[in-house]
Scaffold this motif. Structure first.
Motif, PDB file in Angstrom:
ATOM      1  N   LYS A 313       0.829  -1.200   0.000  1.00 17.33           N
ATOM      2  CA  LYS A 313       0.000   0.000   0.000  1.00 17.33           C
ATOM      3  C   LYS A 313       0.869   1.258   0.000  1.00 17.33           C
ATOM      4  O   LYS A 313       1.907   1.300   0.663  1.00 17.33           O
ATOM      5  N   THR A 314       0.419   2.249  -0.725  1.00 18.92           N
ATOM      6  CA  THR A 314       1.050   3.552  -0.664  1.00 18.92           C
ATOM      7  C   THR A 314       0.637   4.233   0.642  1.00 18.92           C
ATOM      8  O   THR A 314      -0.341   3.828   1.275  1.00 18.92           O
ATOM      9  N   PRO A 315       1.358   5.288   1.065  1.00 18.59           N
ATOM     10  CA  PRO A 315       0.934   6.013   2.278  1.00 18.59           C
ATOM     11  C   PRO A 315      -0.495   6.516   2.180  1.00 18.59           C
ATOM     12  O   PRO A 315      -1.237   6.501   3.168  1.00 18.59           O
ATOM     13  N   GLU A 316      -0.893   6.967   0.980  1.00 16.69           N
ATOM     14  CA  GLU A 316      -2.263   7.439   0.814  1.00 16.69           C
ATOM     15  C   GLU A 316      -3.255   6.297   0.994  1.00 16.69           C
ATOM     16  O   GLU A 316      -4.319   6.471   1.601  1.00 16.69           O
ATOM     17  N   GLN A 322      -7.111   2.864   6.776  1.00 13.53           N
ATOM     18  CA  GLN A 322      -7.378   3.096   8.199  1.00 13.53           C
ATOM     19  C   GLN A 322      -8.741   3.752   8.391  1.00 13.53           C
ATOM     20  O   GLN A 322      -9.491   3.383   9.299  1.00 13.53           O
ATOM     21  N   ARG A 323      -9.069   4.729   7.540  1.00 16.29           N
ATOM     22  CA  ARG A 323     -10.377   5.384   7.638  1.00 16.29           C
ATOM     23  C   ARG A 323     -11.496   4.387   7.378  1.00 16.29           C
ATOM     24  O   ARG A 323     -12.516   4.363   8.079  1.00 16.29           O
ATOM     25  N   LEU A 324     -11.306   3.550   6.359  1.00 12.48           N
ATOM     26  CA  LEU A 324     -12.313   2.552   6.028  1.00 12.48           C
ATOM     27  C   LEU A 324     -12.465   1.543   7.159  1.00 12.48           C
ATOM     28  O   LEU A 324     -13.581   1.156   7.529  1.00 12.48           O
ATOM     29  N   GLU A 325     -11.345   1.124   7.725  1.00 19.03           N
ATOM     30  CA  GLU A 325     -11.376   0.151   8.820  1.00 19.03           C
ATOM     31  C   GLU A 325     -12.092   0.720  10.044  1.00 19.03           C
ATOM     32  O   GLU A 325     -12.860   0.026  10.719  1.00 19.03           O
ATOM     33  N   ARG A 382     -11.153  -3.285  14.640  1.00 22.09           N
ATOM     34  CA  ARG A 382     -11.289  -2.525  15.874  1.00 22.09           C
ATOM     35  C   ARG A 382     -12.720  -2.559  16.401  1.00 22.09           C
ATOM     36  O   ARG A 382     -13.138  -1.668  17.134  1.00 22.09           O
ATOM     37  N   GLN A 383     -13.451  -3.581  16.050  1.00 24.23           N
ATOM     38  CA  GLN A 383     -14.864  -3.646  16.402  1.00 24.23           C
ATOM     39  C   GLN A 383     -15.083  -3.634  17.905  1.00 24.23           C
ATOM     40  O   GLN A 383     -16.007  -2.979  18.404  1.00 24.23           O
ATOM     41  N   ARG A 384     -14.260  -4.342  18.677  1.00 22.68           N
ATOM     42  CA  ARG A 384     -14.465  -4.406  20.125  1.00 22.68           C
ATOM     43  C   ARG A 384     -14.254  -3.025  20.769  1.00 22.68           C
ATOM     44  O   ARG A 384     -14.987  -2.648  21.681  1.00 22.68           O
ATOM     45  N   GLU A 385     -13.231  -2.286  20.298  1.00 23.36           N
ATOM     46  CA  GLU A 385     -13.030  -0.942  20.831  1.00 23.36           C
ATOM     47  C   GLU A 385     -14.202  -0.038  20.480  1.00 23.36           C
ATOM     48  O   GLU A 385     -14.656   0.766  21.305  1.00 23.36           O
ATOM     49  N   ALA A 386     -14.701  -0.176  19.250  1.00 21.56           N
ATOM     50  CA  ALA A 386     -15.838   0.646  18.833  1.00 21.56           C
ATOM     51  C   ALA A 386     -17.075   0.319  19.662  1.00 21.56           C
ATOM     52  O   ALA A 386     -17.822   1.216  20.071  1.00 21.56           O
ATOM     53  N   ALA A 387     -17.324  -0.966  19.898  1.00 21.37           N
ATOM     54  CA  ALA A 387     -18.481  -1.355  20.712  1.00 21.37           C
ATOM     55  C   ALA A 387     -18.376  -0.773  22.114  1.00 21.37           C
ATOM     56  O   ALA A 387     -19.368  -0.298  22.687  1.00 21.37           O
ATOM     57  N   ALA A 388     -17.171  -0.790  22.688  1.00 13.16           N
ATOM     58  CA  ALA A 388     -16.988  -0.234  24.029  1.00 13.16           C
ATOM     59  C   ALA A 388     -17.292   1.264  24.049  1.00 13.16           C
ATOM     60  O   ALA A 388     -17.889   1.778  25.003  1.00 13.16           O
ATOM     61  N   VAL A 389     -16.912   1.975  22.986  1.00 13.59           N
ATOM     62  CA  VAL A 389     -17.180   3.411  22.910  1.00 13.59           C
ATOM     63  C   VAL A 389     -18.676   3.674  22.796  1.00 13.59           C
ATOM     64  O   VAL A 389     -19.220   4.575  23.449  1.00 13.59           O
ATOM     65  N   TRP A 390     -19.382   2.905  21.963  1.00 20.21           N
ATOM     66  CA  TRP A 390     -20.833   3.094  21.836  1.00 20.21           C
ATOM     67  C   TRP A 390     -21.535   2.835  23.170  1.00 20.21           C
ATOM     68  O   TRP A 390     -22.476   3.558  23.536  1.00 20.21           O
ATOM     69  N   ARG A 391     -21.096   1.827  23.916  1.00 22.37           N
ATOM     70  CA  ARG A 391     -21.697   1.557  25.232  1.00 22.37           C
ATOM     71  C   ARG A 391     -21.428   2.715  26.188  1.00 22.37           C
ATOM     72  O   ARG A 391     -22.306   3.116  26.969  1.00 22.37           O
ATOM     73  N   LEU A 392     -20.224   3.260  26.122  1.00 23.04           N
ATOM     74  CA  LEU A 392     -19.853   4.355  27.019  1.00 23.04           C
ATOM     75  C   LEU A 392     -20.713   5.593  26.757  1.00 23.04           C
ATOM     76  O   LEU A 392     -21.207   6.231  27.697  1.00 23.04           O
ATOM     77  N   VAL A 393     -20.906   5.934  25.485  1.00 24.58           N
ATOM     78  CA  VAL A 393     -21.727   7.103  25.150  1.00 24.58           C
ATOM     79  C   VAL A 393     -23.162   6.891  25.614  1.00 24.58           C
ATOM     80  O   VAL A 393     -23.806   7.807  26.148  1.00 24.58           O
TER      81      VAL A 393
END
Length: 484
Positions: A313-316, A322-325, A382-393
């Motif tokens: 992958k190129t830097p771009e 990363q954004r897509l992930e 990063r699904q587990r981290e995202a789920a933890a953030v949604w629960r926190l909010v």
């Protein structure tokens, strides 16, 4: 390249060179090299490309390649993808009974209404067959793969142009379109193989993580009964419970994309932009080809399946990936949190949910093949981290505040905020807010009263006994009737 035929005639015409190339390709496609020359064996070529080796599949493959050679076009004939995928989807067992899914959808919708403000889609949820899944999703797969296919075709043509002997350089304008057509047909066939195999692996429309269905009547959620049955096989859970859990997940996924109108286009555009940014490294291809023995089919197979032909992958592209992930993780994390809240009444829900997460994290063979083909792995790491953030909010601001973050892409948690959730709370003004205590339901309230000893006795005015009666009437005595 036919040097002996043209010895002493360096100024051979472009027509002669073009005819020679056609003859070579015809020999290749017809297996003209014979059994002693594996590099010209159709089955060997198919194996090297990761394609099936059964006679029927080979016949269809080489018929497509011969058609591409004889009638070259600038574009890729994607009808090959559709035809191949449908043929594979049509085999391998029954399509399953849709009755279970249709029973589960109304219950799943009611449960979701209790835990999210994201309303249901106007389209009715559906139970479809594997063939229908292919027919209705293949255009999305083609749109994702087409930029990469075009890049590979251009790169191979450019590489061949640069290495042609001088006497053949004038014929590139003639056989260039034919080369692109043959290469495109191979790519289209491989994509058809992947989509067809995926139809045997998926259980729901949202399993892959991206919205595959678009158009009137198709956005309400989808279950594939044969896939649901396959998923439930081996689980020590009731089949109806598994179906209901998957129905809740699928409807949550469908609600999110239908409610967040910008999300589907945003996600598909991110994938296609990533693919268009891919540049095939022809020098890397030439280096690999120099050390490759055409008769060593196992090495060729490993080379193709490993994705070595896809450049780093190129830097771009790294930034785009990363954004897509992050976006995929936010989607899957939200769906996981909402589903977990909706299925609290369902026996075995935790075990089923964990199996869903493991299955998604591992991916199936077809998904890995798609990653090899276009260099993009659609896995929400990063699904587990995202789920933890949604629960926190939700704990700090409530479910409405959580769901409102989907109203615009700039409001969503960033990758940095997934790493440091406190920064998200600060941005939302929730840093000093204590987690809200969950509101007890009727059952919880009655249980608390029972444990505190505050429940009315059996002789209260709500029971069958008279007012003030302690409920300890001796057996056989009638309670005193209330005064008239």
């Amino acid at each position: 390249m036919g040097a002996q035929d043209h010895e002493g005639t360096p100024e051979a015409s472009g027509d002669d060179a073009f005819n020679e190339l056609q003859r070579m390709l015809r020999d290749l496609l017809a297996g003209g090299g014979g059994p002693t020359d594996p590099s010209f064996d159709p089955a060997t070529l198919a194996q090297a490309a990761g394609l099936p080796g059964d006679p029927a599949a080979l016949q269809g493959l080489f018929a497509s390649l011969q058609q591409a050679m004889q009638n070259p076009t600038e574009g890729i004939d994607w009808s090959i993808t559709r035809r191949t995928a449908i043929e594979i989807a049509g085999g391998g067992g029954p399509s399953g009974d849709p009755a279970g899914a249709l029973r589960a959808f109304p219950v799943a919708s009611l449960w979701l209404d209790e835990v999210t403000d994201v309303g249901q889609a106007p389209d009715a949820p559906r139970a479809i067959t594997r063939i229908e899944w292919v027919q209705q999703s293949v255009d999305t797969w083609i749109s994702l793969a087409e930029p990469v296919a075009d890049s590979i075709a251009r790169a191979l043509t450019d590489a061949l142009t640069g290495q042609l002997p001088e006497e053949l350089s004038g014929s590139i304008t003639q056989f260039g379109p034919m080369l692109r057509s043959v290469g495109g047909a191979l790519f289209a066939t491989q994509l058809g193989q992947i989509v067809g195999k995926l139809s045997h692996e998926v259980a729901a429309g949202g399993d892959v993580g991206i919205p595959l269905f678009a158009g009137p009547g198709r956005e309400g959620g989808t279950l594939i009964p044969s896939g649901v049955t396959s998923f439930a096989t081996g689980l020590d859970q009731d089949a109806e419970a598994v179906t209901l859990y998957l129905a809740v997940r699928e409807l949550a996924h469908a609600r999110l994309f239908r409610h967040t109108k910008w999300l589907r286009l945003h996600l598909i555009t991110a994938v296609t932009d990533y693919a268009r940014g891919m540049r095939i490294d022809t020098s890397h291809i030439e280096e690999l080809a120099r050390d490759l023995d055409p008769s060593d089919t196992s090495k060729i197979q490993d080379l193709v399946s490993s994705g070595a032909l896809i450049p780093p992958k190129t830097p771009e592209q790294e930034a785009a990936h990363q954004r897509l992930e992050t976006m995929l993780a936010l989607i899957e994390g939200w769906v996981d949190v909402v589903t977990a809240a909706a299925v609290t009444r369902l026996p075995g829900a935790d075990a089923i949910g964990e199996m869903v997460r493991r299955r998604r994290a591992a991916g199936g063979p077809a998904e890995h093949a798609f990653s090899t083909l276009v260099g993009l792995e659609l896995r929400p790491r990063r699904q587990r981290e995202a789920a933890a953030v949604w629960r926190l909010v939700a704990e700090r601001g409530g479910t409405a505040r959580r769901d409102d973050l989907w109203s615009h892409p700039d409001l969503l948690p960033t990758a940095e905020e997934l790493d440091h959730p406190a920064r998200l709370l600060e941005r939302l003004g929730l840093a000093g807010v204590e987690p809200a205590a969950s509101e007890p339901d009727d059952f919880d309230r009655e249980l608390a009263l029972l444990l505190d000893g505050d429940l009315p006795s059996a002789g209260s005015d709500t029971g069958q006994f008279g007012e003030g009666d302690s409920g300890e009437n001796r057996r056989g005595e009638e309670p005193t009737p209330p005064p008239v």
